[in-house]
Motif scaffolding. Structure first.
Motif, PDB file in Angstrom:
ATOM      1  N   MET A 159     -19.176  17.977   5.546  1.00  0.00           N
ATOM      2  CA  MET A 159     -18.326  16.935   6.095  1.00  0.00           C
ATOM      3  C   MET A 159     -17.127  16.748   5.182  1.00  0.00           C
ATOM      4  SD  MET A 159     -19.504  13.166   7.106  1.00  0.00           S
ATOM      5  CE  MET A 159     -18.531  11.793   6.644  1.00  0.00           C
ATOM      6  N   GLU A 160     -15.965  16.796   5.773  1.00  0.00           N
ATOM      7  CA  GLU A 160     -14.729  16.626   5.012  1.00  0.00           C
ATOM      8  C   GLU A 160     -14.453  15.137   4.810  1.00  0.00           C
ATOM      9  OE1 GLU A 160      -9.972  17.328   5.606  1.00  0.00           O
ATOM     10  OE2 GLU A 160     -11.363  18.519   6.788  1.00  0.00           O
ATOM     11  N   VAL A 161     -14.118  14.762   3.589  1.00  0.00           N
ATOM     12  CA  VAL A 161     -13.784  13.381   3.276  1.00  0.00           C
ATOM     13  C   VAL A 161     -12.270  13.244   3.292  1.00  0.00           C
ATOM     14  CG1 VAL A 161     -13.904  11.565   1.541  1.00  0.00           C
ATOM     15  CG2 VAL A 161     -15.853  13.098   1.872  1.00  0.00           C
ATOM     16  N   LYS A 162     -11.787  12.305   4.088  1.00  0.00           N
ATOM     17  CA  LYS A 162     -10.351  12.065   4.156  1.00  0.00           C
ATOM     18  C   LYS A 162     -10.012  10.836   3.330  1.00  0.00           C
ATOM     19  CE  LYS A 162      -9.610  14.018   8.716  1.00  0.00           C
ATOM     20  NZ  LYS A 162      -9.053  13.780  10.051  1.00  0.00           N
ATOM     21  N   LYS A 163      -8.906  10.913   2.617  1.00  0.00           N
ATOM     22  CA  LYS A 163      -8.444   9.773   1.844  1.00  0.00           C
ATOM     23  C   LYS A 163      -7.456   8.993   2.685  1.00  0.00           C
ATOM     24  CE  LYS A 163      -9.125  11.716  -2.695  1.00  0.00           C
ATOM     25  NZ  LYS A 163      -8.596  11.871  -4.028  1.00  0.00           N
ATOM     26  N   GLY A 164      -7.443   7.704   2.462  1.00  0.00           N
ATOM     27  CA  GLY A 164      -6.531   6.845   3.206  1.00  0.00           C
ATOM     28  C   GLY A 164      -6.147   5.652   2.360  1.00  0.00           C
ATOM     29  N   VAL A 165      -5.611   4.675   3.000  1.00  0.00           N
ATOM     30  CA  VAL A 165      -5.177   3.453   2.345  1.00  0.00           C
ATOM     31  C   VAL A 165      -5.867   2.291   3.033  1.00  0.00           C
ATOM     32  CG1 VAL A 165      -3.203   1.978   1.844  1.00  0.00           C
ATOM     33  CG2 VAL A 165      -2.932   4.451   1.780  1.00  0.00           C
ATOM     34  N   LEU A 166      -6.368   1.350   2.250  1.00  0.00           N
ATOM     35  CA  LEU A 166      -6.974   0.143   2.780  1.00  0.00           C
ATOM     36  C   LEU A 166      -6.011  -1.016   2.544  1.00  0.00           C
ATOM     37  CD1 LEU A 166      -9.414  -1.475   3.897  1.00  0.00           C
ATOM     38  CD2 LEU A 166     -10.137  -1.744   1.525  1.00  0.00           C
ATOM     39  N   TYR A 167      -5.613  -1.674   3.627  1.00  0.00           N
ATOM     40  CA  TYR A 167      -4.751  -2.845   3.527  1.00  0.00           C
ATOM     41  C   TYR A 167      -5.592  -4.078   3.829  1.00  0.00           C
ATOM     42  CZ  TYR A 167      -0.782   0.367   3.957  1.00  0.00           C
ATOM     43  OH  TYR A 167       0.130   1.371   3.768  1.00  0.00           O
ATOM     44  N   GLY A 168      -5.403  -5.122   3.076  1.00  0.00           N
ATOM     45  CA  GLY A 168      -6.009  -6.412   3.384  1.00  0.00           C
ATOM     46  C   GLY A 168      -4.946  -7.285   4.014  1.00  0.00           C
ATOM     47  N   VAL A 169      -5.148  -7.652   5.266  1.00  0.00           N
ATOM     48  CA  VAL A 169      -4.145  -8.433   5.994  1.00  0.00           C
ATOM     49  C   VAL A 169      -4.788  -9.734   6.452  1.00  0.00           C
ATOM     50  CG1 VAL A 169      -2.647  -8.487   8.023  1.00  0.00           C
ATOM     51  CG2 VAL A 169      -2.964  -6.355   6.783  1.00  0.00           C
ATOM     52  N   GLY A 170      -4.212 -10.841   6.049  1.00  0.00           N
ATOM     53  CA  GLY A 170      -4.694 -12.141   6.501  1.00  0.00           C
ATOM     54  C   GLY A 170      -3.960 -12.562   7.758  1.00  0.00           C
ATOM     55  N   VAL A 171      -4.629 -13.338   8.591  1.00  0.00           N
ATOM     56  CA  VAL A 171      -3.993 -13.801   9.828  1.00  0.00           C
ATOM     57  C   VAL A 171      -3.523 -15.248   9.716  1.00  0.00           C
ATOM     58  CG1 VAL A 171      -5.198 -12.161  11.300  1.00  0.00           C
ATOM     59  CG2 VAL A 171      -6.214 -14.403  10.868  1.00  0.00           C
ATOM     60  N   GLY A 172      -3.539 -15.780   8.524  1.00  0.00           N
ATOM     61  CA  GLY A 172      -3.007 -17.125   8.315  1.00  0.00           C
ATOM     62  C   GLY A 172      -3.920 -18.210   8.852  1.00  0.00           C
ATOM     63  N   PRO A 173      -3.330 -19.370   9.170  1.00  0.00           N
ATOM     64  CA  PRO A 173      -4.130 -20.521   9.583  1.00  0.00           C
ATOM     65  C   PRO A 173      -4.589 -20.486  11.040  1.00  0.00           C
ATOM     66  CG  PRO A 173      -1.824 -21.130   9.508  1.00  0.00           C
ATOM     67  CD  PRO A 173      -1.916 -19.713   8.991  1.00  0.00           C
ATOM     68  N   GLY A 174      -4.270 -19.424  11.769  1.00  0.00           N
ATOM     69  CA  GLY A 174      -4.766 -19.301  13.133  1.00  0.00           C
ATOM     70  C   GLY A 174      -3.704 -19.274  14.203  1.00  0.00           C
ATOM     71  N   ASP A 175      -2.476 -19.576  13.870  1.00  0.00           N
ATOM     72  CA  ASP A 175      -1.382 -19.537  14.836  1.00  0.00           C
ATOM     73  C   ASP A 175      -0.771 -18.141  14.805  1.00  0.00           C
ATOM     74  OD1 ASP A 175       0.998 -19.736  16.270  1.00  0.00           O
ATOM     75  OD2 ASP A 175       1.505 -21.704  15.459  1.00  0.00           O
ATOM     76  N   PRO A 176      -0.831 -17.407  15.913  1.00  0.00           N
ATOM     77  CA  PRO A 176      -0.311 -16.035  15.906  1.00  0.00           C
ATOM     78  C   PRO A 176       1.160 -15.953  15.538  1.00  0.00           C
ATOM     79  CG  PRO A 176      -1.157 -16.638  18.080  1.00  0.00           C
ATOM     80  CD  PRO A 176      -1.392 -17.795  17.191  1.00  0.00           C
ATOM     81  N   GLU A 177       1.929 -17.002  15.774  1.00  0.00           N
ATOM     82  CA  GLU A 177       3.346 -16.991  15.424  1.00  0.00           C
ATOM     83  C   GLU A 177       3.566 -17.045  13.914  1.00  0.00           C
ATOM     84  OE1 GLU A 177       5.476 -20.002  17.535  1.00  0.00           O
ATOM     85  OE2 GLU A 177       4.932 -19.191  19.484  1.00  0.00           O
ATOM     86  N   LEU A 178       2.517 -17.324  13.154  1.00  0.00           N
ATOM     87  CA  LEU A 178       2.653 -17.407  11.702  1.00  0.00           C
ATOM     88  C   LEU A 178       2.257 -16.118  10.987  1.00  0.00           C
ATOM     89  CD1 LEU A 178       1.423 -21.063  11.114  1.00  0.00           C
ATOM     90  CD2 LEU A 178       3.774 -20.211  11.200  1.00  0.00           C
TER      91      LEU A 178
END
Length: 69
Positions: A1-20
Motif C-alpha cells: 500500500m502506497e502512503v501519500k503525504k498531504g497537509v492537515l488544516y485545522g479550520v474552525g467554523v466560529g460561533p455558528g453563523d456561516p457569515e462569520l
C-alpha cells in the motif's frame, strides 16, 4: 500500500453563523478534497451543517470523526 503525504488544516467554523467564516477558511475548505468533521453519537454534524450553508461540498469526501463535543 502506497502512503501519500498531504497537509492537515485545522479550520474552525466560529460561533455558528456561516457569515462569520473567514475568507481563508472558505478558501481552504473549497480546495481540500477531504473534509473531516466532528460527529456526535446521535449523528449530528453541526460544523458541517454550518459549512454547507456557505459552500457546496459536491465531490468532496466527508470523513466523520466520532467524539463528544
Amino acid at each position: 500500500m502506497e502512503v501519500k503525504k498531504g497537509v492537515l488544516y485545522g479550520v474552525g467554523v466560529g460561533p455558528g453563523d456561516p457569515e462569520l467564516l473567514t475568507i481563508k477558511a472558505v478558501r481552504i475548505l473549497r480546495e481540500c478534497p477531504v473534509i473531516a468533521v466532528p460527529q456526535t453519537k446521535s449523528g449530528e454534524t453541526l460544523a458541517l451543517d454550518i459549512v454547507r450553508q456557505v459552500l457546496p461540498l459536491d465531490g468532496k469526501t466527508i470523513l466523520p470523526l466520532y467524539f463528544s463535543m
